[in-house]
Write a protein that holds these residues in place. Structure first.
Motif, PDB file in Angstrom:
ATOM      1  N   ARG A 179      -2.079 -48.929  67.743  1.00 23.13           N
ATOM      2  CA  ARG A 179      -1.866 -49.275  69.157  1.00 23.13           C
ATOM      3  C   ARG A 179      -0.408 -49.625  69.419  1.00 23.13           C
TER       4      ARG A 179
ATOM      5  N   SER B 260       1.706 -43.588  79.123  1.00 16.44           N
ATOM      6  CA  SER B 260       0.594 -44.540  79.053  1.00 16.44           C
ATOM      7  C   SER B 260      -0.455 -44.012  78.101  1.00 16.44           C
ATOM      8  N   GLU B 261      -0.840 -44.881  77.156  1.00 19.48           N
ATOM      9  CA  GLU B 261      -1.757 -44.437  76.102  1.00 19.48           C
ATOM     10  C   GLU B 261      -3.148 -45.030  76.305  1.00 19.48           C
ATOM     11  N   GLU B 262      -4.121 -44.365  75.706  1.00 19.34           N
ATOM     12  CA  GLU B 262      -5.496 -44.862  75.669  1.00 19.34           C
ATOM     13  C   GLU B 262      -6.041 -44.563  74.282  1.00 19.34           C
ATOM     14  N   ILE B 263      -6.391 -45.637  73.559  1.00 19.43           N
ATOM     15  CA  ILE B 263      -6.888 -45.506  72.192  1.00 19.43           C
ATOM     16  C   ILE B 263      -8.323 -46.009  72.161  1.00 19.43           C
TER      17      ILE B 263
ATOM     18  N   GLU C 260      -0.240 -34.225  79.091  1.00 17.61           N
ATOM     19  CA  GLU C 260      -1.095 -35.092  78.258  1.00 17.61           C
ATOM     20  C   GLU C 260      -1.259 -34.482  76.880  1.00 17.61           C
TER      21      GLU C 260
ATOM     22  N   GLU D 187      -3.574 -35.241  73.101  1.00 22.54           N
ATOM     23  CA  GLU D 187      -4.741 -35.981  72.625  1.00 22.54           C
ATOM     24  C   GLU D 187      -5.031 -35.596  71.192  1.00 22.54           C
TER      25      GLU D 187
ATOM     26  N   PHE E  72       1.806 -46.251  69.525  1.00 20.79           N
ATOM     27  CA  PHE E  72       1.709 -45.387  70.708  1.00 20.79           C
ATOM     28  C   PHE E  72       2.026 -46.109  72.016  1.00 20.79           C
ATOM     29  N   ARG E  73       2.205 -47.438  71.965  1.00 17.92           N
ATOM     30  CA  ARG E  73       2.445 -48.174  73.195  1.00 17.92           C
ATOM     31  C   ARG E  73       3.797 -47.770  73.796  1.00 17.92           C
TER      32      ARG E  73
ATOM     33  N   ILE F  41      -7.159 -40.749  70.419  1.00 19.70           N
ATOM     34  CA  ILE F  41      -5.862 -41.225  70.897  1.00 19.70           C
ATOM     35  C   ILE F  41      -5.388 -40.271  71.983  1.00 19.70           C
ATOM     36  N   GLU F  42      -5.168 -40.795  73.144  1.00 17.51           N
ATOM     37  CA  GLU F  42      -4.719 -39.988  74.276  1.00 17.51           C
ATOM     38  C   GLU F  42      -3.474 -40.624  74.866  1.00 17.51           C
ATOM     39  N   SER F  43      -2.510 -39.791  75.223  1.00 15.20           N
ATOM     40  CA  SER F  43      -1.274 -40.310  75.809  1.00 15.20           C
ATOM     41  C   SER F  43      -0.767 -39.331  76.863  1.00 15.20           C
TER      42      SER F  43
END
Length: 955
Positions: free
Chosen positions: A271, A280-283, A243, A245, A274-275, A67-69
């Motif tokens: 999802r 901006s997130e990346e899961i 960032e 993570e 974290f939205r 999980i990265e944001s």
């Protein structure tokens, strides 16, 4: 207590009948309980294998969660800090939400990028040095990195921050370990930090087998302890965080079919959480798509299992009904006496209900464990009546299996009690009257159930045929291998109805035979014909049972063979050979950078079309010289080619295939019967003329072409090259002749094909990349070829053997092969026990009759002849009828299985496959069954004593 005593005594008196009834109940319970057990076990095994393939393909642990944001806030505020800390707490609950144990976890945080230079750097050096890197942190730092030089950083109170760095970044600062550095903000906020790199580090791959910390992911920056980072930046807010993570590893091996829905819901919740919460997130959950694809599969597989088991269940129902009926027939006199002495129907039914409950509960105790064995047999199936040394399924009894088994027992008990209920309605006078003559029509024939069942089956057959015709005509697709339960229920219904229908007229056939030869028949056959014609009702159950056994056994064998053969033929036809691959060709095509590629594919194509790409053909001989390769062929395919006819201005799109006839004939796979002549005949036909081509029937009909006519071929801006039509074909390896919808068009389009010489196409049109097809020598595995292809710059590869293995391991196909094999074996065993039970009881009931015949002077051999002729005219006739009905339902209903495959990809066409070994197995089992039965009956008959038989008659 007296009731229990009576029940136990009655069961002990009929122990062999009760044993057969218990056997049928136990098998019934085992079959029903094996359905949920198999669905759960096979899906979990295939899911585990697919997750392991994720690790092999993506080089990442299947239970990996990342999980990265980004941090969207321009400055660190108390609200942002609280949101990060709340996210930290939420992430720690993720394994529990997924329903899996956590194996490993670490988190990272990153600040904004900063300019880094030596504390003693001059103004000139500061201006010219362009070393950029921010602060970053890693939980459990000392456990996850491998220290190359120096020591681990510690928390200092003098305002200096100790850090680790990669050797690359440390060298970029042009300072050695221990020197002071300045990290200066580039955002104009004036933030400056004094830093000392106290050690250089690298990835420690042995520290964590699930989540190794890879310094290559983010090599630039200053790595500091998490406590220092949080004090200075997360809580202290001295720098803006860019960032955050989190990385987790959960135990994917704990994932069960029942947890899939929980996993999918947890994934959606993560999802959603974290939205937009921080930025901006990346899961990234690599196993997500694989696991999600299994949602709902268990229900579909259970429905399919029920449909597969339906013929066997129907046979078991017949077996239970027949056994219960035989028990009641022996006890009808006792029941009628009880009724005449004042016992109520309720009391009699209560006794039989308790008796059935005793049998049912004992079957419920043993059946599920037998179901576990059935499930393991299903998992070992590799084809119909074929088993392999596959790893055993992990089968554990569940509450669902016991619930299913309990329902099966309840239904079986109701079925068993039906004959008893009917017997309680008959008085002793009616019973004696019925015993005198058994020519009365059965309930099945009185109610016209036979005609109704045949009519229902034919109606459903027509409906399915119409649906199939619509799918083919409109080029629509049905779901791949989603078998409608009616596809297996219809043949069982039809075989039952057709069997009853034939048996409706069979007594009249026996009477006709008796009437035609009544003056000449020998005594044994005369007696048999009289007995069968006058007492046909008593043979109805066993004859229907045998007809159902043989008919459904043949149908199961033919259906399994057909499905397996068509699936394998489709794979081999689509690939064309054992292995089909492409290699990298050198060309003068322009190379586009990533930024240029983002401008769109249309611009790229336009740039290429301005200048025709010139390709350099790589050497082909090395492929022919590979160890283990029997033959190799070059196969050029151009999907965007066009044809034109000068004489009638006809033109259209076509697929062009270029081959070398000798190489292709030695390498390609083609199913027999698809073409009017063998494929090698067509290859020999065009081999003599370099300009000769074969065209598809669709082109021949559209352009009114026949052998000998010229045809022009070209593509893009090439000049047209003229060829001569030598033959018309309907199929060709890898070419799909079925109409389809391309590019989302609503109009159904007919595919076209032209097959010509590769050398002529290259000389007269253009040289472009082609495929290399390989045919392997017998016994050579694909792995051996893969090892030799490592240095061949292979860009794509299709392996028929690997795809066949994947197909055979598909849960739905395993279910088809396993259930049909198991059903066939169980049907034969149940048929044997039912046959033996019926005739032993029938013989026991005729002790007086045979004793009288022996007393009258009839030789023993003639009595054996009576028995043999009776067997042939009842059981033998039922077997023959069953074979005929089995062949009929195979021809009528097996073609419907083509709807279970994707219509647009069903090439070669769906054909019924018969295998002689299946018929030999069936005939052998039936022959052994009849022979053993006759031997046992003859032995029992030889032990009949005339004096005992006559005494029994007097009593």
């Amino acid at each position: 207590m007296a009731l229990w005593t009576m029940i136990l005594r009655k069961m002990a008196k009929n122990k062999w009948l009760q044993l057969n009834l218990w056997l049928g109940l136990t098998v019934c319970v085992a079959l029903f309980s094996s359905m949920p057990l198999y669905s759960k076990a096979i899906l979990e095994r295939t899911l585990l294998k697919e997750l392991q393939s994720v690790q092999a393909q993506q080089q990442v642990y299947p239970g990996y969660v990342r999980i990265e944001s980004t941090i969207s806030a321009e400055t660190m505020t108390e609200k942002t800090t609280a949101a990060i800390q709340k996210a930290d707490r939420y992430v720690k609950t993720i394994p529990g939400k997924l329903g899996l144990d956590g194996l490993s976890f670490y988190q990272q945080r990153f600040t904004q990028k900063m300019k880094v230079y030596g504390a003693d750097a001059s103004e000139l050096e500061i201006k010219t040095l362009n070393t950029i890197g921010g602060f970053k942190t890693l939980s459990d730092l000392e456990k996850r990195v491998h220290l190359i030089d120096g020591r681990m950083p510690v928390d200092r109170t003098d305002g200096v921050i100790e850090a680790l760095a990669t050797q690359k970044f440390q060298l970029a600062t042009k300072r050695k370990v221990g020197d002071a550095l300045i990290a200066e903000s580039m955002e104009g906020d004036g933030a400056r930090f004094r830093v000392i790199i106290v050690g250089t580090m690298d990835t420690d791959k042995t520290a964590d087998p699930y989540l190794p910390y890879l310094t290559t992911d983010n090599p630039d920056g200053l790595l500091i302890p998490l406590s220092v980072f949080d004090r200075e930046f997360t809580v202290g807010r001295k720098l803006r965080l860019s960032e955050v993570e989190w990385r987790l590893a959960v135990n994917y091996e704990q994932l069960k079919v029942g947890n899939i829905e929980q996993f999918v819901k947890a994934d959606a919740e993560i999802r959603r959480y974290f939205r937009g919460r921080l930025g901006s997130e990346e899961i990234n959950i690599p196993a997500r798509d694989t696991i999600s694809s299994y949602a709902g599969k268990e229900g579909k597989l259970n429905v399919m299992m029920i449909s597969l088991y339906s013929p066997v269940m129907l046979m078991l129902a017949f077996y239970l009904f027949m056994t219960a009926n035989l028990i009641i027939e022996r006890q009808k006199t006792e029941i009628s006496v009880l009724r005449s002495r004042g016992a109520s129907r309720l009391q009699i039914m209560a006794a039989y209900t308790l008796e059935s409950l005793i049998l049912g509960l004992s079957a419920l105790a043993a059946g599920p464990y037998l179901g576990v064995s059935f499930t393991k047999v299903l998992g070992a199936s590799n084809g119909f009546l074929e088993f392999v040394q596959r790893s055993a399924l992990d089968v554990t009894l569940t509450s669902g299996a016991y619930r299913t088994a309990a329902l099966a027992v309840a239904g079986a008990i109701i079925l068993i009690l039906i004959p008893a209920y009917r017997a309680t309605r008959v008085s002793i006078v009616d019973h004696k009257r019925q015993m005198a003559r058994l020519t009365k029509l059965s309930f099945w024939h009185k109610a016209g159930i036979d005609i109704a069942l045949v009519a229902i089956a034919i109606y459903l057959l027509r409906s399915f045929n119409n649906r199939q015709a619509d799918l083919e005509r409109l080029a629509l697709d049905s779901d791949s291998l989603q078998i409608d339960p009616l596809l297996f229920l219809m043949p069982a219904i039809f075989s039952l109805g057709a069997g009853l229908l034939v048996l409706r007229v069979y007594p009249w056939f026996i009477r006709l035979v008796y009437w035609l030869g009544r003056r000449w028949w020998p005594p044994a056959l005369y007696n048999t014909l009289v007995v069968i014609s006058r007492s046909s009702g008593q043979y109805l159950t066993i004859k229907v049972f045998l007809i159902m056994t043989v008919a459904t056994g043949l149908f199961s064998a033919n259906a399994a063979r057909t499905i397996n053969d068509n699936m394998e033929s489709r794979i081999q036809y689509a690939i064309g050979a054992d292995i089909a691959l492409t290699t990298r060709w050198q060309s003068d095509a322009p190379v586009f950078s990533a930024s240029q590629a983002q401008t769109g594919q249309q611009q790229t194509e336009a740039a290429i079309s301005n200048k025709r790409v010139q390709y350099t053909e790589p050497p082909f001989v090395p492929f022919q010289q590979l160890n283990g390769v029997e033959s190799a062929a070059r196969v050029f395919k151009k999907a965007g080619a066009r044809y034109s006819i000068s004489s009638n201005d006809k033109n259209g799109a076509t697929t062009l295939i270029g081959i070398d006839t000798k190489e292709f004939g030695s390498t390609a796979w083609m199913k027999d019967g698809l073409l009017d002549y063998p494929i090698n005949s067509y290859l020999n036909l065009i081999a003599s003329n370099p300009k000769a081509v074969l065209i598809s029937r669709s082109i021949a009909e559209q352009a009114n072409l026949k052998p000998g006519d010229p045809i022009n071929v070209y593509w893009d801006s090439l000049d047209r090259a003229q060829f001569t039509v030598y033959g018309i074909i309907d199929y060709w390896p890898t070419w799909n002749p079925l109409p389809g919808r391309s590019d989302g068009k609503s109009k159904v389009e007919q595919p076209n094909l032209i097959v010509g010489h590769l050398d002529t196409i290259q000389n007269r049109l253009a040289v472009e990349p082609y495929e290399v097809w390989l045919k392997l020598k017998p016994g050579v595995s694909s792995d051996q070829i893969y090892d030799e292809l490592k240095d061949r710059k292979v860009t794509s590869l299709r392996d028929a053997s690997q795809q066949l293995v994947l197909s055979k391991n598909d849960p739905f196909r395993l279910a088809i092969n396993g259930v049909m094999t198991l059903g066939f074996v169980i049907s034969m065993l149940i048929s044997f026990f039912g046959f033996l039970l019926f005739w032993v009881l029938t013989l026991s009931g005729r002790t007086l009759q045979y004793g009288v015949l022996r007393a009258m002077g009839i030789p023993f051999l003639q009595i054996i002849g009576m028995l043999v002729s009776e067997q042939l005219l009842t059981s033998g006739a039922a077997v023959i009828i069953g074979v005929l009905i089995g062949g009929m339902i195979s021809e009528l209903f097996i073609p419907l299985f083509s709807m279970s495959f994707q219509t647009a990809d069903q090439v070669p066409p769906f054909t019924i496959t018969y295998q002689l070994s299946d018929y030999l197995h069936l005939y052998s089992i039936i022959g052994i069954m009849l022979t053993i039965g006759l031997l046992i009956l003859s032995f029992r008959m030889s032990r009949i004593r005339i004096s005992q038989a006559l005494k029994l008659g007097e009593e």
